[in-house]
Design a protein around this motif. Structure first.
Motif, PDB file in Angstrom:
ATOM      1  N   LEU A 186     -19.749 -12.620 -80.945  1.00 57.83           N
ATOM      2  CA  LEU A 186     -19.260 -12.573 -79.627  1.00 57.83           C
ATOM      3  C   LEU A 186     -19.257 -11.245 -79.014  1.00 57.83           C
ATOM      4  CD1 LEU A 186     -17.938 -14.908 -77.989  1.00 57.83           C
ATOM      5  CD2 LEU A 186     -15.558 -13.617 -78.323  1.00 57.83           C
ATOM      6  N   GLU A 233     -22.035  -9.367 -79.811  1.00 58.98           N
ATOM      7  CA  GLU A 233     -23.505  -9.250 -79.478  1.00 58.98           C
ATOM      8  C   GLU A 233     -23.574  -9.880 -77.880  1.00 58.98           C
ATOM      9  OE1 GLU A 233     -25.559 -11.621 -82.266  1.00 58.98           O
ATOM     10  OE2 GLU A 233     -25.353 -10.065 -83.987  1.00 58.98           O
ATOM     11  N   ILE A 234     -22.823 -11.037 -77.752  1.00 57.77           N
ATOM     12  CA  ILE A 234     -22.992 -11.453 -76.401  1.00 57.77           C
ATOM     13  C   ILE A 234     -22.337 -10.864 -75.118  1.00 57.77           C
ATOM     14  CG2 ILE A 234     -22.049 -13.618 -74.929  1.00 57.77           C
ATOM     15  CD1 ILE A 234     -22.087 -15.299 -77.285  1.00 57.77           C
ATOM     16  N   ASP A 274     -24.716  -7.661 -74.608  1.00 62.94           N
ATOM     17  CA  ASP A 274     -26.090  -8.174 -73.712  1.00 62.94           C
ATOM     18  C   ASP A 274     -25.411  -8.478 -72.215  1.00 62.94           C
ATOM     19  OD1 ASP A 274     -27.378  -7.890 -75.875  1.00 62.94           O
ATOM     20  OD2 ASP A 274     -27.524 -10.301 -76.170  1.00 62.94           O
ATOM     21  N   VAL A 295     -20.018 -17.410 -69.043  1.00 59.59           N
ATOM     22  CA  VAL A 295     -20.521 -17.451 -70.456  1.00 59.59           C
ATOM     23  C   VAL A 295     -19.515 -17.949 -71.491  1.00 59.59           C
ATOM     24  CG1 VAL A 295     -21.918 -16.380 -72.119  1.00 59.59           C
ATOM     25  CG2 VAL A 295     -22.567 -16.090 -69.650  1.00 59.59           C
ATOM     26  N   LEU A 296     -18.414 -16.957 -71.367  1.00 65.98           N
ATOM     27  CA  LEU A 296     -17.441 -17.052 -72.563  1.00 65.98           C
ATOM     28  C   LEU A 296     -16.608 -18.099 -72.333  1.00 65.98           C
ATOM     29  CD1 LEU A 296     -17.075 -13.096 -72.965  1.00 65.98           C
ATOM     30  CD2 LEU A 296     -18.506 -14.791 -74.126  1.00 65.98           C
ATOM     31  N   THR A 320     -27.015 -18.351 -74.675  1.00 60.36           N
ATOM     32  CA  THR A 320     -27.846 -17.403 -75.314  1.00 60.36           C
ATOM     33  C   THR A 320     -28.809 -18.148 -75.997  1.00 60.36           C
ATOM     34  OG1 THR A 320     -26.757 -17.868 -77.616  1.00 60.36           O
ATOM     35  CG2 THR A 320     -25.643 -16.524 -76.114  1.00 60.36           C
ATOM     36  N   ARG A 330     -22.936 -24.794 -76.311  1.00 62.38           N
ATOM     37  CA  ARG A 330     -22.342 -23.513 -75.966  1.00 62.38           C
ATOM     38  C   ARG A 330     -20.648 -23.744 -76.261  1.00 62.38           C
ATOM     39  NH1 ARG A 330     -22.160 -21.997 -69.761  1.00 62.38           N
ATOM     40  NH2 ARG A 330     -20.779 -23.653 -69.724  1.00 62.38           N
ATOM     41  N   LEU A 337     -19.197 -20.995 -79.207  1.00 64.85           N
ATOM     42  CA  LEU A 337     -18.369 -20.348 -78.840  1.00 64.85           C
ATOM     43  C   LEU A 337     -16.842 -20.386 -79.597  1.00 64.85           C
ATOM     44  CD1 LEU A 337     -18.848 -19.816 -74.947  1.00 64.85           C
ATOM     45  CD2 LEU A 337     -19.320 -18.203 -76.784  1.00 64.85           C
ATOM     46  N   TYR A 381     -17.306 -19.058 -82.967  1.00 59.79           N
ATOM     47  CA  TYR A 381     -17.577 -17.414 -82.972  1.00 59.79           C
ATOM     48  C   TYR A 381     -15.925 -16.766 -82.883  1.00 59.79           C
ATOM     49  CZ  TYR A 381     -22.525 -17.942 -81.910  1.00 59.79           C
ATOM     50  OH  TYR A 381     -23.640 -18.248 -81.856  1.00 59.79           O
ATOM     51  N   PRO A 395     -28.205 -12.559 -72.582  1.00 59.50           N
ATOM     52  CA  PRO A 395     -27.433 -12.922 -73.833  1.00 59.50           C
ATOM     53  C   PRO A 395     -28.268 -13.367 -74.766  1.00 59.50           C
ATOM     54  CG  PRO A 395     -26.207 -13.558 -71.714  1.00 59.50           C
ATOM     55  CD  PRO A 395     -27.525 -13.255 -71.356  1.00 59.50           C
ATOM     56  N   ALA A 455     -27.284 -14.231 -79.136  1.00 61.16           N
ATOM     57  CA  ALA A 455     -26.229 -13.963 -80.227  1.00 61.16           C
ATOM     58  C   ALA A 455     -26.894 -15.135 -81.396  1.00 61.16           C
ATOM     59  CB  ALA A 455     -25.314 -14.107 -79.878  1.00 61.16           C
TER      60      ALA A 455
END
Length: 501
Positions: free
Chosen positions: A52, A54-55, A58, A97-98, A285, A352, A356, A359, A498, A500
Motif C-alpha cells: 500500500l 508503494e501504491i 506512485d 485507486v484505494l 496497478t 483490485r 487491496l 494489502y 501506480p 505494487a
C-alpha cells in the motif's frame, strides 16, 4: 526457486577475484563515546515498506510530476513540491485507486506515503512468512556494486560491523567463503554476499547497501560506526500458510529437493507503456493487471473459477523495519473468483478489490508452498556515498524453491520515470512443470495481456490470447526471448503510474 544460476552480463565478468577471509569484527553499535555518529545514508530515504505504501508513493509521484524513485516512504508531499492543485489531484486518484473514504484534510494530516497508507486503512502485519514458503533452503546472493577508490581494510571492518548488527548476517558466511570481492575494472568492484536464504528477503538489499555505506564511511575515518537505534523486532513468523496457491494445470507433484530451471524473457517498452496506461485508466496497478491476466489464463486452462496466486510482499510498515536486513516479508494468498465469463476490466476490478483488502489487513491469508507465485518489482537505482565510494545494490540471486512456477517481473524506467520495459523471469520446478509447459504458459500470458490491451471490455472467452510456441533453447539449459515487434505505442504519460505487489 533458485535463481543462483543467473549469469552476469559480459561487462560484469570479473577481471580478478579476491575472497575475503577472517574479517575483523568491529564495535558495531557498542555506543563507544569516541564513535562517529553518522546519519544512516538511508535515513529518511527508505523505499516504501508495504504494497500500500508503494501504491501511495506512485500516486504522490504522479500528482506532483516527479519520477517515483525520488519519492520515499517518509517523503513529505508538500516539501516535494506538492501544491493545492496537486493535492486535489492526489486525493481524487487515491479515493478511486484505494477505495478509501479520505477527507480533504487527509493529506495534511498524513503527508507521507507511509502515514497516508495508514490513514487509508493499512494495518501492521500480524505475522510474516510463512517460514520457508518461498525462501528455500539454499543461499541468497546480495551483490553490491562499489565504485571509487576502495579502502580494503575499511571494507573488511565495515562488513564485520554490519555482521555484528544484524541477526540475519551474524551466523551467515559473511566474512568467510560466502563473501567475494570481484574486481571489474579500476575503481569498480562487485561485492557478493552469500547469506542463508531464510534469513533475508527481497527487500533486505537496499538497507544492506545503506548500512554498509554507513559503516565504511566511519571505518575509513578510523572510527567505528554508531548506528541509529537498535535492530527492530518484527511480527512473529508464521510456521505454515493458510491457503494453497492454484497449481498449474497439468503439473505433477514434485519432491522437496526438486531441480529448478529458469526462463528469461523481455517485454519491450511499448508493451510496458500500454500496460501502465491500462492500469492507470482502471485505477489499478501493473501487478493487478498481470494478476488479472494470470487468473484469466489459469481459468481458460481449466483451473478456475477460484484462482489463488502467491504474492511475496514486504511487511516493513515502520521506518526501523524499512532499514532492517532480515526476513520481514509476507507471502500473501491472493484469491479471485473468475466465474461468469466477466469482461477483463470487470475481472480487474475484482482483482483490485481482493488485492487491496489483503494489502490492508494485518491478518490476510498467507500462501502455502507450491502452485503459482507472482511478483512485480522495480529496478533499484539507489546509491549511497561513503568516503569517495559509491555503494549500490546490484541484481540479487534469490532462491524461490517452494513454488511450482514463479513469475518475477522487474520493471525498468527511464531517468524521467517513463516505462522502459519489463524483464520477466519464469522459475519452474522441472519435475512439476518442466521447460515446455513453463514456456507455453509464459507465452500465453503475454499473448493474453496483448489481447486484453486491444479489447479490455471483451469477455474472457472472447480474448484471442492463444498458445504460443515454446521458446528455443539458448544453449545453456535456459531460454531467452524478446517480445515480438508491436505497433508503435503512443507517447508514454509523463508521470509514473501506480505499481505494487
Amino acid at each position: 526457486m533458485s535463481l543462483s544460476s543467473q549469469k552476469p552480463p559480459g561487462r560484469l565478468v570479473p577481471s580478478a577475484l579476491t575472497t575475503l577471509t577472517a574479517l575483523p569484527r568491529g564495535a558495531g553499535g557498542s555506543g563507544d563515546g569516541g564513535a562517529e555518529r553518522a546519519v544512516p545514508p538511508a535515513s529518511g530515504a527508505e523505499p516504501p515498506g508495504t504494497p500500500l505504501q508503494e501504491i501511495v508513493r506512485d500516486l504522490f509521484a504522479e500528482a506532483i510530476g516527479v519520477p517515483r524513485r525520488t519519492v520515499h516512504a517518509d517523503s513529505d508531499f508538500f516539501r516535494l513540491g506538492g501544491h493545492p492543485a496537486a493535492a486535489a489531484r492526489l486525493l481524487a486518484r487515491a479515493r478511486r485507486v484505494l477505495g478509501a473514504g479520505l477527507d480533504d484534510r487527509a493529506l495534511h494530516e498524513a503527508p507521507t506515503p507511509a502515514r497516508f497508507a495508514a490513514a487509508a486503512g493499512e494495518r501492521p502485519a500480524a505475522a510474516t512468512g510463512p517460514a520457508g514458503a518461498f525462501d528455500g533452503e539454499g543461499s541468497a546472493v546480495l551483490p553490491l556494486r562499489l565504485r571509487g577508490a576502495l579502502n580494503a581494510g575499511a571494507l573488511q571492518e565495515a562488513l564485520g560491523d554490519v555482521g555484528h548488527r544484524h541477526g540475519a548476517l551474524r551466523n551467515s558466511r559473511l566474512g568467510s567463503a560466502g563473501t567475494r570481492l570481484r574486481a571489474l575494472a579500476a575503481g569498480d568492484h562487485l561485492l557478493e554476499l552469500t547469506l542463508p536464504a531464510d534469513l533475508v528477503d527481497l527487500w533486505s538489499h537496499t538497507p544492506l547497501a545503506a548500512e554498509l555505506a554507513l559503516a565504511y564511511r566511519a571505518r575509513a575515518a578510523g572510527r567505528p560506526p554508531r548506528w541509529e537505534g537498535p535492530v527492530p523486532e518484527a511480527a512473529p513468523r508464521a510456521r505454515a500458510g493458510d491457503l494453497a496457491p492454484t497449481v498449474p494445470p497439468g503439473s505433477r507433484p514434485a519432491p522437496a529437493d526438486a531441480r529448478v530451471g529458469r526462463l528469461a524473457l523481455d517485454w519491450d517498452a511499448g508493451l510496458h507503456q500500454r500496460l501502465a496506461r491500462l492500469a492507470a485508466a482502471q485505477g489499478a496497478t501493473l501487478f493487478m493487471v498481470v494478476h488479472a491476466a494470470l487468473a484469466a489464463l489459469l481459468t481458460r486452462l481449466g483451473a478456475g473459477p477460484a484462482i489463488t496466486v502467491a504474492a511475496p510482499v514486504p511487511a516493513r510498515d515502520s521506518a526501523a523495519l524499512r532499514r532492517a536486513v532480515g526476513p520481514y516479508g509476507r507471502v500473501l494468498a491472493l484469491s479471485v473468483d473468475t466465474s461468469g465469463d466477466p469482461a477483463f476490466t470487470a475481472l480487474l476490478r475484482r482483482v483490485r478489490a481482493a488485492d487491496l483488502a489483503a494489502y490492508r489487513a494485518g491478518t490476510a491469508a498467507l500462501a502455502r508452498p507450491g502452485g503459482i507465485a507472482l511478483s512485480v518489482l522495480a529496478d533499484s537505482g539507489e546509491a549511497y556515498e561513503a568516503a569517495g565510494l559509491t555503494v549500490r545494490a546490484a541484481p540479487p540471486l534469490l532462491p524461490l524453491r517452494a513454488a511450482a512456477l514463479g513469475l518475477i517481473l522487474t520493471e525498468r524506467h527511464t531517468p524521467a520515470g517513463a516505462p522502459a520495459g519489463i524483464a520477466v523471469t519464469a522459475a519452474y520446478q522441472y519435475d512439476a512443470v518442466g521447460e515446455t509447459a513453463a514456456a507455453h504458459l509464459t507465452g500465453q500470458l503475454a499473448a493474453l495481456l496483448e489481447a486484453a490491451l486491444d479489447a479490455p471490455a471483451a469477455a474472457l472467452s472472447r480474448l484471442n490470447g492463444g498458445a504460443r510456441p515454446p521458446l528455443a533453447p539458448a544453449g545453456t539449459g535456459e531460454h531467452a526471448a524478446r517480445s515480438p515487434a508491436r505497433r508503435p505505442a503512443p507517447a508514454p504519460a509523463a508521470m509514473p503510474v501506480p505499481v505494487a505487489g
